[in-house]
Design a protein around this motif. Structure first.
Motif, PDB file in Angstrom:
ATOM      1  N   ALA A 175      40.756 -40.356  68.667  1.00  0.00           N
ATOM      2  CA  ALA A 175      42.048 -40.276  69.352  1.00  0.00           C
ATOM      3  C   ALA A 175      43.174 -40.109  68.339  1.00  0.00           C
ATOM      4  CB  ALA A 175      42.277 -41.533  70.185  1.00  0.00           C
ATOM      5  N   PRO A 176      44.198 -39.349  68.679  1.00  0.00           N
ATOM      6  CA  PRO A 176      45.298 -39.120  67.726  1.00  0.00           C
ATOM      7  C   PRO A 176      46.068 -40.404  67.440  1.00  0.00           C
ATOM      8  CG  PRO A 176      45.861 -38.265  69.895  1.00  0.00           C
ATOM      9  CD  PRO A 176      44.418 -38.664  69.965  1.00  0.00           C
ATOM     10  N   VAL A 177      46.498 -40.510  66.187  1.00  0.00           N
ATOM     11  CA  VAL A 177      47.231 -41.701  65.746  1.00  0.00           C
ATOM     12  C   VAL A 177      48.635 -41.327  65.293  1.00  0.00           C
ATOM     13  CG1 VAL A 177      47.262 -43.626  64.115  1.00  0.00           C
ATOM     14  CG2 VAL A 177      45.082 -42.838  65.080  1.00  0.00           C
ATOM     15  N   THR A 178      48.725 -40.351  64.410  1.00  0.00           N
ATOM     16  CA  THR A 178      50.030 -39.957  63.881  1.00  0.00           C
ATOM     17  C   THR A 178      50.761 -39.059  64.875  1.00  0.00           C
ATOM     18  OG1 THR A 178      49.111 -38.015  62.763  1.00  0.00           O
ATOM     19  CG2 THR A 178      49.094 -40.095  61.548  1.00  0.00           C
ATOM     20  N   ASP A 179      52.039 -38.869  64.613  1.00  0.00           N
ATOM     21  CA  ASP A 179      52.842 -38.011  65.490  1.00  0.00           C
ATOM     22  C   ASP A 179      52.372 -36.557  65.429  1.00  0.00           C
ATOM     23  OD1 ASP A 179      54.329 -40.205  66.195  1.00  0.00           O
ATOM     24  OD2 ASP A 179      55.908 -39.829  64.694  1.00  0.00           O
ATOM     25  N   ALA A 180      51.956 -36.115  64.237  1.00  0.00           N
ATOM     26  CA  ALA A 180      51.472 -34.738  64.099  1.00  0.00           C
ATOM     27  C   ALA A 180      50.197 -34.527  64.914  1.00  0.00           C
ATOM     28  CB  ALA A 180      51.228 -34.414  62.628  1.00  0.00           C
ATOM     29  N   GLU A 181      49.286 -35.496  64.864  1.00  0.00           N
ATOM     30  CA  GLU A 181      48.044 -35.383  65.631  1.00  0.00           C
ATOM     31  C   GLU A 181      48.321 -35.396  67.129  1.00  0.00           C
ATOM     32  OE1 GLU A 181      45.713 -38.607  64.242  1.00  0.00           O
ATOM     33  OE2 GLU A 181      45.056 -37.594  62.405  1.00  0.00           O
ATOM     34  N   LYS A 182      49.259 -36.235  67.549  1.00  0.00           N
ATOM     35  CA  LYS A 182      49.607 -36.274  68.973  1.00  0.00           C
ATOM     36  C   LYS A 182      50.222 -34.951  69.424  1.00  0.00           C
ATOM     37  CE  LYS A 182      50.330 -41.287  69.109  1.00  0.00           C
ATOM     38  NZ  LYS A 182      51.315 -42.385  69.311  1.00  0.00           N
ATOM     39  N   LEU A 183      50.998 -34.340  68.545  1.00  0.00           N
ATOM     40  CA  LEU A 183      51.597 -33.052  68.883  1.00  0.00           C
ATOM     41  C   LEU A 183      50.520 -31.976  69.032  1.00  0.00           C
ATOM     42  CD1 LEU A 183      54.169 -31.399  69.311  1.00  0.00           C
ATOM     43  CD2 LEU A 183      54.259 -31.040  66.828  1.00  0.00           C
ATOM     44  N   VAL A 184      49.525 -31.998  68.145  1.00  0.00           N
ATOM     45  CA  VAL A 184      48.425 -31.033  68.233  1.00  0.00           C
ATOM     46  C   VAL A 184      47.665 -31.214  69.542  1.00  0.00           C
ATOM     47  CG1 VAL A 184      46.221 -30.360  67.211  1.00  0.00           C
ATOM     48  CG2 VAL A 184      48.193 -30.776  65.735  1.00  0.00           C
ATOM     49  N   TRP A 185      47.393 -32.452  69.904  1.00  0.00           N
ATOM     50  CA  TRP A 185      46.663 -32.715  71.138  1.00  0.00           C
ATOM     51  C   TRP A 185      47.463 -32.276  72.362  1.00  0.00           C
ATOM     52  CZ3 TRP A 185      41.960 -35.103  72.605  1.00  0.00           C
ATOM     53  CH2 TRP A 185      41.096 -35.374  71.536  1.00  0.00           C
ATOM     54  N   SER A 186      48.757 -32.475  72.330  1.00  0.00           N
ATOM     55  CA  SER A 186      49.575 -32.057  73.470  1.00  0.00           C
ATOM     56  C   SER A 186      49.556 -30.540  73.638  1.00  0.00           C
ATOM     57  CB  SER A 186      51.015 -32.555  73.285  1.00  0.00           C
ATOM     58  OG  SER A 186      51.611 -31.956  72.135  1.00  0.00           O
ATOM     59  N   VAL A 187      49.533 -29.818  72.517  1.00  0.00           N
ATOM     60  CA  VAL A 187      49.460 -28.357  72.590  1.00  0.00           C
ATOM     61  C   VAL A 187      48.123 -27.919  73.186  1.00  0.00           C
ATOM     62  CG1 VAL A 187      49.384 -26.242  71.217  1.00  0.00           C
ATOM     63  CG2 VAL A 187      51.075 -28.001  70.693  1.00  0.00           C
ATOM     64  N   LEU A 188      47.035 -28.543  72.749  1.00  0.00           N
ATOM     65  CA  LEU A 188      45.712 -28.175  73.261  1.00  0.00           C
ATOM     66  C   LEU A 188      45.578 -28.499  74.746  1.00  0.00           C
ATOM     67  CD1 LEU A 188      43.431 -29.341  70.299  1.00  0.00           C
ATOM     68  CD2 LEU A 188      44.235 -27.035  70.809  1.00  0.00           C
ATOM     69  N   GLU A 189      46.110 -29.640  75.162  1.00  0.00           N
ATOM     70  CA  GLU A 189      46.042 -30.006  76.575  1.00  0.00           C
ATOM     71  C   GLU A 189      46.861 -29.056  77.442  1.00  0.00           C
ATOM     72  OE1 GLU A 189      47.314 -34.015  76.776  1.00  0.00           O
ATOM     73  OE2 GLU A 189      45.450 -34.852  75.953  1.00  0.00           O
ATOM     74  N   ALA A 190      47.948 -28.547  76.886  1.00  0.00           N
ATOM     75  CA  ALA A 190      48.774 -27.613  77.646  1.00  0.00           C
ATOM     76  C   ALA A 190      48.153 -26.221  77.702  1.00  0.00           C
ATOM     77  CB  ALA A 190      50.170 -27.538  77.026  1.00  0.00           C
ATOM     78  N   GLU A 191      47.397 -25.853  76.670  1.00  0.00           N
ATOM     79  CA  GLU A 191      46.838 -24.504  76.594  1.00  0.00           C
ATOM     80  C   GLU A 191      45.474 -24.378  77.264  1.00  0.00           C
ATOM     81  OE1 GLU A 191      47.926 -21.629  75.426  1.00  0.00           O
ATOM     82  OE2 GLU A 191      49.890 -22.375  74.836  1.00  0.00           O
ATOM     83  N   ARG A 192      44.722 -25.456  77.359  1.00  0.00           N
ATOM     84  CA  ARG A 192      43.362 -25.347  77.898  1.00  0.00           C
ATOM     85  C   ARG A 192      43.327 -24.811  79.328  1.00  0.00           C
ATOM     86  NH1 ARG A 192      38.142 -29.270  77.202  1.00  0.00           N
ATOM     87  NH2 ARG A 192      36.875 -28.348  78.862  1.00  0.00           N
TER      88      ARG A 192
END
Length: 401
Positions: free
Chosen positions: A234-251
């Motif tokens: 699971a994402p911990v840092t702000d950068a990782e959370k941002l990456v996950w949000s992009v993937l969730e929006a694009e999938r």
């Protein structure tokens, strides 16, 4: 003389043999030719402006813009990237590291030490001979000395500390000059996945789907990517959370994965391409990747493939659908990825019938079988003698009666 097609073919041959140093040396030699062409154009700028040959100058500028989009440069850069990727996945140990390997017995280490000592002595003797020949003079003056390659086997090229950064350097050139090439995006995916650049790898996946959504490599990269993302913590840092949000929006925008799991998407892809060997192989590989316990089903999926006759015009005999290079890829997949030696052997025997002249599969008419028979005393082989008779009659009218 710049015979680039030969250098590319030689590099591909060395790569297939696992000699990454020589392969990389050949590929980079082609890349150097294009760098020399670029440097040679600098003198042409002032010449054209001085002589007012503006038409030739404009044509030269247009040529320079598309220089690195040439097919030979693309093959050389792609070959160099594949060498760096393979070197990254399985780095070559230095002699000192091999000596320190605990798996070797003391007698083996002693033998290796003697071999290295003999190699050093031989190298020193060769260097002395080169120096003496260089200092020698003929009666017409100094002798013309051919430049000696200090790294004929490309060993220094493999001593790079960061092969992925070297691969990225050539990848950027391909992305700039050949962005619509499927191979460029495949290499981008492989490089960025190894560098843990998730968004760049996802960008490559989207480009693959745009270029050819039904290609087996596009499907393979799509499933690999989301399987890798799903197995990440699971994402911990702000950068990782941002990456996950992009993937969730694009999938949701990917039609192949809408309201489907990866396994379901894999089955749907198989249903569309049941008659294609490479599509079945891609599905089988992803089936094993998603669930290693499905290995028997993956092997069965490959072995159940059928080689059909392709309709052709003017062919003397039947032409089968499968290609030799694809069958070699399948054999390596069974042997190295699925790790099923029995299935790999069955596939080799099967392909030896389809490709009797293949040395890789040791077909009945291949040179590998002829050489083995000669070594064993020239034993007779009915299939080979029959094929030789067919070759003798080839081209004669009686053969078609």
């Amino acid at each position: 003389m710049q015979c680039m097609w030969y250098e590319l073919a030689s590099g591909e041959s060395y790569f297939r043999q696992g000699d990454l140093g020589r392969a990389l040396k050949k590929f980079l030699a082609v890349e150097k030719h294009y760098a020399d062409i670029t440097e040679d154009q600098f003198d042409f700028h002032s010449y054209c402006l001085r002589k007012m040959t503006l038409r030739a100058y404009v044509e030269m500028l247009k040529f320079q813009d598309r220089l690195h989009s040439h097919a030979y440069f693309h093959k050389a850069a792609a070959g160099a990237i594949r060498c760096y990727l393979k070197f990254y996945d399985s780095p070559v140990n230095s002699p000192a590291e091999e000596e320190d390997n605990t798996s070797k017995t003391p007698s083996q280490k002693k033998k290796m030490k003697k071999q290295r000592k003999a190699e050093r002595a031989k190298k020193e003797a060769e260097e002395k001979n080169e120096e003496s020949s260089a200092s020698g003079n003929s009666k017409f003056g100094k002798r013309h000395i051919k430049p000696v390659d200090p790294d004929p086997y490309g060993e220094k090229l493999l001593k790079t500390e960061d092969p992925l950064s070297e691969a990225t350097k050539y990848l950027k050139l391909l992305q700039k000059n050949s962005p619509d090439s499927l191979e460029t995006q495949l290499l981008s995916f492989e490089v960025n996945m190894r560098k843990q650049k998730i968004l760049l790898a996802f960008q490559a996946v989207k480009q693959l789907l745009r270029l050819d959504v039904e290609n087996p490599d596009s499907h393979r990269c799509l499933i690999k990517f989301f399987h890798k993302v799903g197995s990440m913590p699971a994402p911990v840092t702000d950068a990782e959370k941002l990456v996950w949000s992009v993937l969730e929006a694009e999938r949701p925008s990917i039609s192949q994965l809408q309201e489907k799991t990866l396994s379901e998407a894999n089955k749907v892809f198989l249903g569309k391409h049941e008659d294609s060997l490479m599509h079945r192989v891609a599905v089988a590989e992803m089936l094993f990747t998603l669930d290693p316990t499905e290995k028997p089903e993956a092997v069965k999926l490959i072995e159940d493939s059928s080689n059909k006759v392709v309709p052709t015009n003017g062919a003397v005999g039947p032409v089968m659908e499968w290609k030799l290079k694809d069958c070699v890829v399948v054999h390596k997949l069974l042997d190295k990825v699925l790790i099923d030696q029995d299935a790999a052997l069955r596939w080799k025997v099967r392909c030896a019938e389809y490709f009797p002249y293949s040395t890789y599969f040791e077909g009945g008419c291949s040179s590998a079988v002829h050489n083995s028979l000669n070594v064993n005393g020239g034993a007779s082989h009915p299939e080979i003698s029959q094929s030789e008779n067919a070759l003798v009659s080839n081209g004669k009218l009686e053969a078609f009666k």
